[in-house]
Motif scaffolding. Structure first.
Motif, short mmCIF file in Angstrom:
data_model
loop_
_atom_site.label_atom_id
_atom_site.label_comp_id
_atom_site.label_asym_id
_atom_site.label_seq_id
_atom_site.Cartn_x
_atom_site.Cartn_y
_atom_site.Cartn_z
N PHE A 593 12.44 80.94 50.85
CA PHE A 593 13.33 81.76 51.80
C PHE A 593 13.95 83.09 50.98
CE2 PHE A 593 16.22 78.73 50.11
CZ PHE A 593 17.38 79.79 50.00
N GLU A 594 14.44 83.72 50.92
CA GLU A 594 15.37 85.08 51.08
C GLU A 594 16.24 85.33 52.17
OE1 GLU A 594 13.03 89.24 53.13
OE2 GLU A 594 13.15 89.10 51.05
N GLU A 595 18.09 85.93 52.36
CA GLU A 595 18.83 86.08 52.63
C GLU A 595 18.85 86.00 54.05
OE1 GLU A 595 22.45 89.16 53.46
OE2 GLU A 595 20.85 89.96 51.93
N GLU A 596 17.75 86.69 55.07
CA GLU A 596 17.24 86.95 56.27
C GLU A 596 15.40 86.64 56.55
OE1 GLU A 596 18.13 90.65 57.34
OE2 GLU A 596 19.46 90.83 56.45
N ARG A 597 15.07 85.81 55.53
CA ARG A 597 13.95 85.14 56.16
C ARG A 597 13.25 83.88 55.07
NH1 ARG A 597 12.41 89.82 56.12
NH2 ARG A 597 12.39 90.39 57.44
N SER A 598 12.85 83.06 56.76
CA SER A 598 12.25 81.67 55.55
C SER A 598 10.94 81.66 55.88
CB SER A 598 12.93 80.18 55.92
OG SER A 598 12.13 79.53 55.19
N VAL A 599 9.73 81.09 55.25
CA VAL A 599 8.27 81.18 55.08
C VAL A 599 8.05 79.27 55.41
CG1 VAL A 599 6.20 81.56 55.23
CG2 VAL A 599 8.24 83.61 54.91
N VAL A 600 7.65 79.18 56.06
CA VAL A 600 6.69 77.60 56.18
C VAL A 600 5.43 77.47 55.85
CG1 VAL A 600 7.51 75.02 56.92
CG2 VAL A 600 9.89 76.27 56.40
N LEU A 601 5.09 76.31 55.18
CA LEU A 601 3.01 76.63 54.42
C LEU A 601 3.32 74.50 55.21
CD1 LEU A 601 1.25 78.75 53.94
CD2 LEU A 601 3.83 79.59 54.10
N ALA A 602 2.76 74.50 56.15
CA ALA A 602 2.99 73.38 56.73
C ALA A 602 1.52 72.99 57.53
CB ALA A 602 3.82 72.65 58.13
N SER A 603 1.17 71.39 56.91
CA SER A 603 0.12 70.76 57.58
C SER A 603 0.20 70.44 58.86
CB SER A 603 -0.85 69.88 56.77
OG SER A 603 -1.87 69.29 57.66
N MET A 610 1.39 78.46 59.12
CA MET A 610 2.70 79.43 58.72
C MET A 610 3.75 79.97 59.16
SD MET A 610 2.95 82.91 55.99
CE MET A 610 2.24 83.60 57.39
N GLU A 611 4.74 78.94 59.52
CA GLU A 611 5.75 80.05 60.54
C GLU A 611 6.44 80.51 59.27
OE1 GLU A 611 6.13 74.85 62.47
OE2 GLU A 611 7.50 76.10 61.13
N VAL A 612 7.24 81.37 60.39
CA VAL A 612 7.96 82.74 59.62
C VAL A 612 9.16 82.68 60.37
CG1 VAL A 612 8.07 85.11 58.99
CG2 VAL A 612 6.07 83.67 58.86
N TRP A 613 10.59 82.05 59.96
CA TRP A 613 11.72 82.34 60.45
C TRP A 613 12.44 83.76 59.95
CZ3 TRP A 613 13.74 78.32 63.57
CH2 TRP A 613 12.74 77.60 64.24
N ASP A 614 13.27 84.09 60.82
CA ASP A 614 14.12 85.80 61.16
C ASP A 614 15.10 85.42 61.78
OD1 ASP A 614 15.24 88.29 60.93
OD2 ASP A 614 13.10 89.16 62.17
N PHE A 615 16.11 85.61 60.39
CA PHE A 615 17.46 84.87 61.41
C PHE A 615 18.17 86.55 60.75
CE2 PHE A 615 16.23 81.23 58.59
CZ PHE A 615 15.90 80.45 59.39
N ALA A 616 18.03 87.75 60.94
CA ALA A 616 18.25 89.22 61.21
C ALA A 616 19.11 88.61 62.15
CB ALA A 616 17.22 89.70 60.85
#
Length: 676
Positions: A593-603, A610-616
């Motif tokens: 993750f960084e300030e406004e974004r997070s990436v999760v790699l899961a099965s 891949m889940e991309v979360w945007d918090f902007a």
């Protein structure tokens, strides 16, 4: 006692005679008074069998009516004449102040301040609770004064420095025009940014990259076509000035211009009105989205169940490496850009630097890629076993660690090996770089400090009883995590062990150091926060039911992923669980993750997702043009709070400062932002 009325022939004459006859008020009153004296007990009510007392007046009979005729109704009382109308008490003038009160007011005005205080004290002492309550209600409104109406702006800002709740700012801005004027000033929000450690945005915090990533773009500039140059396609297009006339014309002629530059707009996130207020609002909305909110986009990486070995999140790319020899490059929105194919076996280590990517794996090769084109630039050979770890010290230097017990220093522009660092007796599992020093951890239970420029081993850190799996180095201290369940803190100058942190019950494979805080994660599923000042645990978090596979933290939060398929966000200060970021999966491979974004790699269901979360904040460009202070998203009801609470809070602070005779210039020391 009663005068005898003359007989009349009709009711009209009876009524006329009654009005003409004066009423004997005094006689009647006297008769009643005498009658009341004569009868000491109540008179019984009249009944049909009861005779009429002789003292009561006899009814006047009309000789014109038959004897059996019913009695006529009582005659109504005559209307009062103008001289007999009742007095209107509302028109009576108020009584004139007595001479005593006038003399007291005159005497009180001639007294000195001390004498007036003594007089008032005596008067108050003679009042009961009811009068004191009345006096309080009378005096309190006269003592309340708006400090912002009388104080200069500098002192108003000094008072606001003691308010650290942004909700108070929002409510107080709606008290009056003067309050809104003060609270809309950028100086007030600057102080609030300092209190919340929301550092002021500079040119690099608006989304532009001033990290060493941008210095690496010139390396392969000659090898790229003009249309694919990373500097020309992204950096130049983002900062090229455009007049408003040309902009409106281009937008009206071709709307595809916005689509073609959409990724650049999201990367740079221009803020038309960069003020401390807009900066605080942006940061606050981002923090609120981290706690409850965010937009998630899911992408399927591969149809086969590939294991994610490495994940990196940069300002421009999301890079994913798998054990099936493939490297996938996505933009920050999660859209697939290209696949880097070249390795023949699993990729176990990689490091990005701008548009450059250096990777290594089981095929023993180190490859240099240009992610803007997807081309393999160099293939660096020399290792005789799996490349297990990779780091870059600058845009032209990369260091790799291998299971062949060696470390190699590579020159990226030329694709040659500068030197070989030999000394370990087993596989090199991890390494970290700071300046000219590189620290490596090995399965031989030791860690070594090397000089990159000279290639010499400066120190050997001995103390662990089993393999070293994780290492952190910030230039001041070294932290190592081992299979012996302990974490050791080392002094890089003399190589001495400063502390042994114990608490984990299994392998410590995840650790990160930031300032004076160390966060570790183990195969026992726990996450621990340590203080590097006292070398003691701050928080013990029962994070996961299985191994902690990924761990990262900043000044605000800790994000952990585990083999139990859960991603959890923790408060780094309190240690409390904030939320679970995504739905439970079969396993979580990596989290970044960084300030406004997070990436999760899961099965999930046998597929790598891949889940991309945007918090902007949504619609940020439009919202920053508004002159109103709004807090949207999860704070829709924030402005509906009672404004008087904010006013009372600010007034209490002003009274407290004035009451304690605090020097308003030295009353506040700005809070220093923790960490970097």
């Amino acid at each position: 006692m009663y005068s005898v009325q003359p007989l009349v022939d009709s009711d009209e004459e009876l009524f006329t005679a009654a009005r003409a006859q004066p009423t004997p008020v005094s006689v009647r009153h006297t008769s009643r008074r005498k009658d009341s004296i004569r009868h000491s007990h109540p008179r019984p009510p009249l009944t049909p069998n009861t005779g009429v007392p002789s003292s009561m007046p006899q009814s006047i009979t009309n000789p014109l009516l038959p004897t059996a005729a019913p009695a006529s109704p009582p005659t109504p009382a005559p209307s009062p004449t103008p001289h007999q109308r009742p007095a209107h008490w509302t028109h009576i003038p108020e009584p004139v102040e007595e001479s005593v009160l006038q003399d007291a007011r005159l005497m009180f005005s001639r007294l000195s301040i001390v004498e007036k205080e003594a007089w008032l004290t005596n008067i108050v002492d003679s009042c009961d609770n009811h009068l004191l309550s009345y006096l309080h209600q009378l005096v309190s409104p006269r003592l309340k004064k708006d400090p912002f109406q009388t104080l200069p702006n500098e002192l108003c800002f000094r008072v606001l420095e003691f308010v650290d709740d942004p909700r108070t700012f929002v409510r107080a801005s709606r008290v009056s025009r003067r309050w809104r004027e003060i609270l809309s000033d950028d100086q007030a929000w600057k102080n609030l940014c300092e209190k919340h450690a929301y550092r002021r945005m500079s040119s690099d915090s608006n989304g532009s990259s001033t990290s060493p990533f941008s210095t690496a773009n010139h390396i392969f500039l000659d090898q790229l076509p003009p249309s694919t140059s990373p500097i020309q396609s992204t950096e130049a297009s983002s900062f090229r000035p455009m007049s408003s006339h040309n902009l409106s014309g281009s937008m009206s002629k071709d709307t595809s211009f916005l689509k073609s530059t959409e990724h650049v707009r999201i990367l740079k996130r221009p803020r038309p009105k960069s003020t401390h207020r807009s900066h605080f609002k942006h940061k606050y909305l981002v923090e609120s989205a981290w706690r409850k909110g965010g937009q998630m986009t899911a992408r399927h990486i591969t149809p086969d169940p590939g294991v994610v070995t490495s994940l990196h999140l940069t300002k421009k790319y999301i890079v994913v490496a798998l054990d099936n020899a493939k490297i996938h490059v996505f933009n920050i929105k999660g859209d697939h850009q290209r696949t880097l194919a070249g390795h023949v076996m699993g990729v176990w280590a990689m490091v990005p630097w701008g548009d450059i990517l250096v990777s290594g794996g089981c095929d023993r090769d180190v490859r240099v890629w240009n992610m803007a084109t997807g081309m393999s630039v160099h293939t660096l050979r020399g290792h005789t076993s799996t490349v297990r770890c990779l780091k870059m010290s600058d845009s032209s230097t990369a260091i790799s660690g291998s299971r062949d017990t060696t470390l190699r220093v590579w020159d990226i522009p030329s694709g040659t090996c500068r030197g070989i660092l030999m000394g370990h007796q087993a596989s090199v599992r991890c390494l970290e770089i700071h300046g000219d020093l590189v620290v490596s951890g090995s399965y031989d239970t030791t860690a070594k400090i090397w000089s990159i420029s000279s290639g010499q081993c400066l120190r050997t850190l001995q103390g662990h009883f089993s393999q070293i799996y994780a290492i952190a180095f910030d230039g001041v201290r070294i932290a190592t995590g081992s299979l012996d369940t302990s974490v050791r803190i080392w002094n890089p100058v003399d190589g001495s062990c400063q502390a042994i942190l114990q608490g984990h019950t299994s392998l410590v494979g995840q650790l990160q150091m930031r300032g004076t805080t160390l966060v570790t994660g183990g195969s026992d599923g726990s996450v621990r926060v340590w203080s590097l000042k006292s070398y003691s645990p701050i928080h013990r978090l029962a994070a996961h039911d299985n191994s902690v596979t990924s761990l990262q933290f900043d000044d605000t939060r800790i994000v952990s992923g585990g083999s139990d398929g859960r991603v959890k966000i923790w408060d780094v200060k309190t240690g409390g669980l904030i939320r679970e970021l995504s739905q439970p999966a079969e396993a979580v491979w990596r989290v970044a993750f960084e300030e406004e974004r997070s990436v999760v790699l899961a099965s999930r269901q046998g597929r790598t997702v891949m889940e991309v979360w945007d918090f902007a904040p949504p619609g940020e460009e439009e919202e920053t043009k508004s002159e109103h202070i709004e807090f949207r998203g999860s704070n829709e009801g924030l402005l509906d709070h009672v404004m008087m609470d904010a006013q009372n809070e600010v007034l209490d602070i002003a009274v407290e400062i004035a009451g304690d005779n605090v020097n308003m210039v030295d009353a506040y020391a700005a809070g220093k932002a923790a960490g970097e």
